[in-house]
Design a protein around this motif. Structure first.
Motif, PDB file in Angstrom:
ATOM      1  N   UNK A  17       0.819  -1.211   0.000  1.00 43.87           N
ATOM      2  CA  UNK A  17       0.000   0.000   0.000  1.00 43.87           C
ATOM      3  C   UNK A  17       0.848   1.253   0.000  1.00 43.87           C
ATOM      4  N   UNK A  18       1.932   1.248   0.780  1.00 40.95           N
ATOM      5  CA  UNK A  18       2.812   2.416   0.836  1.00 40.95           C
ATOM      6  C   UNK A  18       3.508   2.654  -0.497  1.00 40.95           C
ATOM      7  N   UNK A  24       1.654   6.256  -7.048  1.00 43.69           N
ATOM      8  CA  UNK A  24       0.427   6.896  -7.519  1.00 43.69           C
ATOM      9  C   UNK A  24       0.402   8.385  -7.267  1.00 43.69           C
ATOM     10  N   UNK A  25       1.028   8.823  -6.170  1.00 41.89           N
ATOM     11  CA  UNK A  25       1.026  10.246  -5.842  1.00 41.89           C
ATOM     12  C   UNK A  25       2.027  11.037  -6.679  1.00 41.89           C
ATOM     13  N   UNK A 170      -2.951   7.344 -16.597  1.00 44.23           N
ATOM     14  CA  UNK A 170      -1.534   7.475 -16.260  1.00 44.23           C
ATOM     15  C   UNK A 170      -0.728   6.302 -16.811  1.00 44.23           C
ATOM     16  N   UNK A 171      -1.215   5.091 -16.559  1.00 46.15           N
ATOM     17  CA  UNK A 171      -0.532   3.891 -17.041  1.00 46.15           C
ATOM     18  C   UNK A 171      -0.538   3.853 -18.563  1.00 46.15           C
ATOM     19  N   UNK A 299      -4.686  14.732 -16.064  1.00 43.19           N
ATOM     20  CA  UNK A 299      -4.603  16.062 -15.473  1.00 43.19           C
ATOM     21  C   UNK A 299      -5.865  16.406 -14.686  1.00 43.19           C
ATOM     22  N   UNK A 300      -7.022  15.954 -15.167  1.00 45.90           N
ATOM     23  CA  UNK A 300      -8.248  16.167 -14.400  1.00 45.90           C
ATOM     24  C   UNK A 300      -8.145  15.447 -13.060  1.00 45.90           C
ATOM     25  N   UNK A 301      -7.593  14.226 -13.083  1.00 41.92           N
ATOM     26  CA  UNK A 301      -7.379  13.506 -11.831  1.00 41.92           C
ATOM     27  C   UNK A 301      -6.409  14.230 -10.915  1.00 41.92           C
ATOM     28  N   UNK A 302      -5.327  14.790 -11.491  1.00 38.87           N
ATOM     29  CA  UNK A 302      -4.354  15.534 -10.686  1.00 38.87           C
ATOM     30  C   UNK A 302      -4.983  16.805 -10.112  1.00 38.87           C
ATOM     31  N   UNK A 303      -5.754  17.499 -10.933  1.00 39.46           N
ATOM     32  CA  UNK A 303      -6.453  18.686 -10.459  1.00 39.46           C
ATOM     33  C   UNK A 303      -7.394  18.345  -9.307  1.00 39.46           C
ATOM     34  N   UNK A 304      -8.141  17.277  -9.481  1.00 39.59           N
ATOM     35  CA  UNK A 304      -9.093  16.887  -8.451  1.00 39.59           C
ATOM     36  C   UNK A 304      -8.371  16.491  -7.165  1.00 39.59           C
TER      37      UNK A 304
END
Length: 538
Positions: A17-18, A24-25, A170-171, A299-304
């Motif tokens: 998970x870490x 992912x971050x 992303x992938x 980018x929408x995911x990053x913005x959110x």
């Protein structure tokens, strides 16, 4: 204590998970934003790749310094918690102000501007320069407002679904670029690597600016420190997650950049504000339209994600009395911090006009690395003053925090010197004035309005501020349909039972370090349940 850990361990984050949380971050919009920014500064393929490697090494070094902090002071909150632990409260408050006003809003602005750039490139919209500038700004603002309203009304469903879509994008985007680029590389497309350092710019200020852009892409390596209390076996989990996660990210970033340079030369790079789209146009034929689509979703995911975390940062600061109480407002139905979201969006829109993407990245970097420089001083202060820390901690070789601290201070100093020695760098000077001006303002606000022996000790001021606080809170309740979520006495005390203090255990508070602004009892959300860890749930 052992029994309590065994009861809650299933709820804590393990190694996998870490690792996924770190990858992912970090892997996201940065790899599609900064490659051109780096090349603009160093002007060669070889030096550009070295910058990416150097940024990875600095990030890994910083990660291990923060692993020591995270295992020594097992309290969530990262830099804010660590600076508070050594009781530098005014400094913690000042950097909290910088984070709320500059770091998060500028990050949101960069992501929105890049989204507009890829959309315009993808659908091939061609407008005069001035009209194109305003069209891109308005498209970015429209997306921000749409996301804000979605977060107002359908928080959980929207966030989870869009983060899943962003992860898939992303992938897909990075995978397509890497596979395509290496296919061309194996076919003999190596001309751009024949003279990798030709035309390189070796000036210190250019390299530091390029490093800031690279470090912006790797930013997020300290994400585990924000939830240190939720990690299982941190002494084992944190360093392993950093090694595996950061090495994987470095390989991904290098592979993506090598793929870019397999197809695009320096001139192609510098002519393209959306390098992934230009790459796709050269290699993918009709399939090229998928790249801006994937990048746009990413980018929408990053913005959110930025909007989600920034609004919680603002709301949490208000909840503890560090900011006016109306910012803590939460909608009872959706649990959305609507007031904090609205303020964050306004700040992001305002900061969008202070410069282009490169300048905004420099603003964010200067603010973040200034804070990390002081955090490294706090770590050395812990070491040399032998302050009490968790006995089961990781203790790095002393040269590691010293080296990382030197890097942090060097980045900050070179940026400031560069801003004031280059005659045409007025935007750099403006950024320095803005960031250090907000830091100074944060100190002033703390010493005048928060420090209990200053104005809060004056009865007239206290009564007036309480009335103003109550009035703005009621106004926000009416406009945004929210209820203030304020900490009450005895709530949210962060227990430090694991920290030995002169042979005996003591409890203390890390987050609630400033006087909480009083509000009428009517406006508090009433506690419904006490949990075993000392928190009150609402």
């Amino acid at each position: 204590m052992v029994e309590e850990e065994s009861q809650t361990r299933s709820q804590k984050m393990g190694l996998m998970g870490a690792i996924s949380y770190i990858i992912g971050n970090i892997v996201g919009s940065g790899i599609f934003i900064t490659p051109t920014s780096i090349l603009e500064q160093v002007n060669s393929v070889g030096l550009c790749l070295i910058i990416w490697i150097l940024a990875a090494l600095i990030s890994i070094l910083g990660s291990f310094c923060y692993v020591e902090l995270g295992t020594s002071i097992r309290i969530s909150g990262a830099d804010f918690a660590y600076i508070c632990y050594v009781k530098w409260y005014p400094l913690a408050f000042a950097f909290m102000c910088v984070g709320c006003i500059i770091t998060y809003p500028a990050t949101l602005a960069v992501q929105a501007m890049t989204f507009s750039e890829y959309i315009f490139k993808g659908v091939q919209i061609d407008l005069p320069e001035n009209e194109e500038y305003w069209a891109k700004m308005l498209l970015g603002f429209a997306l921000i407002w749409l996301l804000m309203f979605m977060n107002f009304f359908s928080l959980k469903t929207f966030v989870s679904r869009f983060q899943i879509a962003a992860s898939i994008a992303k992938v897909a985007a990075t995978g397509i670029v890497i596979v395509t680029g290496f296919i061309y590389l194996f076919k003999g497309h190596t001309k751009n690597f024949n003279d990798p350092f030709g035309g390189s710019t070796w000036e210190a200020n250019a390299i530091v600016t390029a490093l800031f852009a690279g470090l912006f892409s790797y930013d997020g390596w300290d994400i585990l420190n924000f939830g240190a209390e939720e990690i299982e076996k941190p002494k084992r989990t944190m360093p392993l997650a950093i090694i595996i996660g950061m090495c994987s990210i470095a390989l991904i970033y290098l592979a993506v950049n090598i793929s870019y340079f397999t197809i695009l030369d320096v001139a192609d790079f510098l002519d393209s504000p959306a390098v992934a789209q230009t790459f796709a146009e050269r290699t993918l034929g009709n399939f090229r339209y998928t790249i801006p689509f994937f990048v746009a979703i990413l980018l929408v995911g990053s913005l959110n994600s930025t909007m989600f975390s920034a609004s919680r940062y603002l709301q949490a600061a208000s909840r503890q009395g560090h900011l006016p109480s109306f910012i803590s407002g939460i909608n009872p139905e959706s649990d959305s911090p609507r007031t904090a979201l609205f303020i964050h969006v306004l700040l992001a829109m305002a900061i969008s006009f202070t410069g282009n993407v490169d300048n905004l990245i420099n603003y964010v970097a200067l603010a973040q690395w200034s804070q990390r420089a002081f955090t490294m001083i706090a770590l050395l202060f812990l070491r040399f003053r032998s302050m009490p820390v968790h006995p089961d901690r990781i203790r790095n070789f002393i040269l590691m925090p010293m080296t990382f601290g030197f890097v942090c201070w060097s980045l900050v100093v070179v940026t400031v010197v560069q801003a004031f020695t280059q005659a045409d760098n007025w935007q750099g000077r403006a950024g320095v004035y803005i960031i250090f001006g907000i830091l100074g303002l944060g100190f002033f606000v703390f010493l005048m309005f928060v420090f209990e022996k200053a104005l809060p000790s004056v009865e007239t001021w206290k009564n007036g501020s309480e009335r103003a606080n109550e009035g703005t809170t009621k106004f926000a309740q009416i406009i945004f349909n929210v209820m203030p979520d304020l900490a009450v006495e005895g709530e949210d005390q962060m227990h430090l039972d694991d920290l030995p203090k002169k042979g005996e255990e003591e409890n203390g508070s890390i987050h609630k370090v400033y006087p909480t602004l009083d509000a009428p009892e009517l406006h508090h959300r009433k506690p419904t349940q006490n949990t075993e860890d000392g928190f009150t749930k609402f």
